[in-house]
Write a protein that holds these residues in place. Structure first.
Motif, PDB file in Angstrom:
ATOM      1  N   THR A 419       0.837  -1.210   0.000  1.00  0.00           N
ATOM      2  CA  THR A 419       0.000   0.000   0.000  1.00  0.00           C
ATOM      3  C   THR A 419       0.866   1.252   0.000  1.00  0.00           C
ATOM      4  N   ILE A 421       0.517   3.853   1.932  1.00  0.00           N
ATOM      5  CA  ILE A 421       0.836   4.265   3.306  1.00  0.00           C
ATOM      6  C   ILE A 421       2.027   3.472   3.831  1.00  0.00           C
ATOM      7  N   VAL A 473       2.619  -2.143   8.222  1.00  0.00           N
ATOM      8  CA  VAL A 473       1.687  -1.087   7.827  1.00  0.00           C
ATOM      9  C   VAL A 473       0.886  -1.502   6.595  1.00  0.00           C
ATOM     10  N   CYS A 474       1.512  -2.175   5.650  1.00  0.00           N
ATOM     11  CA  CYS A 474       0.776  -2.648   4.473  1.00  0.00           C
ATOM     12  C   CYS A 474      -0.333  -3.627   4.863  1.00  0.00           C
ATOM     13  N   THR A 477      -3.251  -1.642   6.572  1.00  0.00           N
ATOM     14  CA  THR A 477      -3.973  -0.647   5.773  1.00  0.00           C
ATOM     15  C   THR A 477      -4.510  -1.288   4.499  1.00  0.00           C
ATOM     16  N   LYS A 478      -5.545  -0.695   3.966  1.00  0.00           N
ATOM     17  CA  LYS A 478      -6.156  -1.220   2.750  1.00  0.00           C
ATOM     18  C   LYS A 478      -5.612  -0.488   1.521  1.00  0.00           C
TER      19      LYS A 478
END
Length: 515
Positions: A419, A421, A473-474, A477-478
């Motif tokens: 992602t 982010i 984090v990946c 998060t979507k």
């Protein structure tokens, strides 16, 4: 002063080559200026990429590192360079395929299409910040050698301007085509001269074995791993240096630029897969020269050891050959500055400027890159004004810092769950940790194993944390709309098969690349 005359002649030839590329129309459009119209063949590709990495670090820095620290430097080279070609091909196969099809001209191309404009803006900034120490190492090495060769007739601070001015001229005029031609000429020249110097140095004391025996008698610690109480070339130190250099090589602008500029897929494959072996052979020569120089020009310390390449040449070769050998080291520094400055200027123009001024025309894009070349060179000269860190250590700092971008690059090409982010968090935290470690403990904190970091150096600690942050984090998060849309392009079934010339020639006509 004869050596200075030889170097000046080489600089003037380089400017002429850049002018020739300009006059023949190879800089008229952004595609011509930034990626040479994807027209570079085998020979130019191989030697241009080789020269863009074999730098003042490879010649002056590695001879200095061998002089100061011994055979441990060769372990770093082996661990770093042997797997590099395969790693490059694995990581940049899609850079070549998609870059050709999508018309990418900068590092922001893959990151922007996969993660969006946030990552496209961050990458050129991170890469520029990481490149500065490496470029400073080249400029610093040039200034020191000009001072030494002219016997201080040209002071260090004047020598700092000597080559950067020439480099700015031919990069501004010649673009990628001119830079590649200059790199090829310089790469062939310094490859020949480093072998001449190696054999002359070894012959000084009767050959390789007698020379190493003399070194061992006076400096046995140069033959040890873990010398100086386990602090010098311990296994963590070897692995830390090698990992920084190997992973950093993948993430600097040069492999992107040469992937976009390659005429054929076979040229691309040959360039990457041959690089590690050729590089290992050539860089081993100045390292051994530095080790042997401990019994020819003893007593050099710290930054002054960066002069050993030129000093040992003057002690072992006739004046003409000594001048040519040192000029070879200069051309290595020049060619790396070519590639790294031009790569960063390309990123600033194609990524940052395009985001800030979406309607910029082709002429404005090329002019922005030209101004960026001059600006980057000026910054490096200013930072080089007071040299405190040897060339080799400066270079490893740069490699280690830029290596944190390898996780977003891998995720872009090989992990559908990556992602934006996660990519941003990983890159920013990895860069931030390197900066904090440097402020906290200086170069030793970043480069050398530390008890505070469980016997890791700062680079490895930052690299591991960046990797953990990326994956965590990946997963938390979507993927956004950009990431979801990019999957059809980056993971198309056509990319899974064997890379071939026919596939590449047909790539621009396929619907999936037009998505």
């Amino acid at each position: 002063m004869f050596a200075i005359s030889v170097i000046t002649a080489i600089c003037l030839v380089s400017v002429f080559v850049g002018y020739l590329a300009f006059r023949r129309g190879f800089t008229r459009t952004p595609d011509d200026y930034f990626v040479a119209g994807s027209s570079l063949g085998y020979f130019v590709l191989i030697f241009s990429l080789l020269a863009s990495f074999l730098s003042a670090f490879s010649m002056f820095g590695m001879s200095s590192l061998g002089y100061r620290t011994g055979f441990g430097a060769l372990f770093v080279l082996t661990v770093n360079l042997v797997p590099l070609g395969a790693l490059w091909y694995y990581m940049h196969r899609k850079t070549f395929v998609l870059g050709r099809a999508r018309g990418w001209m900068s590092m922001g191309g893959p990151f922007g299409e996969r993660y969006g404009n946030g990552m496209r803006a961050v990458i050129p900034v991170v890469v520029l910040l990481a490149s500065i120490p490496y470029l400073v190492a080249q400029v610093q090495g040039i200034g020191l050698m000009v001072e030494a060769l002219s016997e201080k007739a040209i002071p260090y601070h004047v020598g700092l301007f000597f080559v950067p001015i020439f480099i700015s001229f031919y990069l501004i005029m010649g673009g990628m085509k001119g830079a590649a031609w200059v790199n090829t000429i310089q790469g062939v020249f310094f490859s020949i001269m480093v072998f001449v110097l190696f054999f002359a140095v070894m012959a000084k004391n009767g050959g390789f074995v007698p020379t190493m025996q003399l070194v061992f008698e006076s400096h046995p610690e140069l033959f040890q791993l873990g010398a100086k109480g386990g602090k010098l070339w311990s296994y963590p130190m070897v692995f830390g240096f090698a990992a920084a250099m190997c992973l950093g090589c993948v993430c600097f602008p040069q492999p992107y630029m040469h992937a976009y500029s390659s005429r054929t897929v076979k040229g691309f494959k040959t360039m990457l897969l041959s690089f590690g072996g050729i590089c290992l052979i050539i860089i081993t020569m100045p390292t051994l020269v530095g080790i042997a120089a401990t019994v020819i020009v003893p007593g050099l310390k710290g930054v002054q050891a960066d002069k050993v390449y030129g000093m040992v040449a003057s002690q072992t070769l006739p004046d003409l050959l000594a001048a040519l050998a040192v000029a070879g080291g200069f051309t290595a520094a020049m060619s790396t500055v070519n590639g790294l400055v031009f790569g960063n200027a390309t990123n600033l123009a194609n990524d940052l400027l395009k985001l800030m001024v979406p309607n910029v025309d082709q002429k404005g894009l090329v002019n922005a890159a030209r101004w960026s070349v001059a600006g980057i060179m000026a910054i490096c000269v200013v930072i080089s004004w007071n040299p405190n860190t040897p060339v080799a250590e400066l270079s490893v700092l740069a490699f280690g810092t830029v290596a944190v971008t390898i996780f977003p690059l891998w995720g872009a090409y090989f992990w559908k769950r990556a992602t934006a982010i996660g990519a941003l968090a990983s890159t920013i935290i990895g860069l931030g940790m390197n900066v904090v470690f440097f402020i906290w403990g200086g170069k030793k904190m970043v480069l050398f194993p530390s008890d505070k970091l469980f016997q890791l150096n700062g680079f490895l600690a930052a690299f591991i944390v960046a990797g953990v942050v990326f994956f965590v984090v990946c997963l938390l998060t979507k993927p956004g709309k950009v990431e979801q849309k990019s999957l059809a392009l980056f993971f198309h079934p056509a990319l899974d098969g064997k890379l071939g010339d026919n596939a590449m020639q047909e790539g621009n006509d396929r619907e999936w690349v037009k998505a």
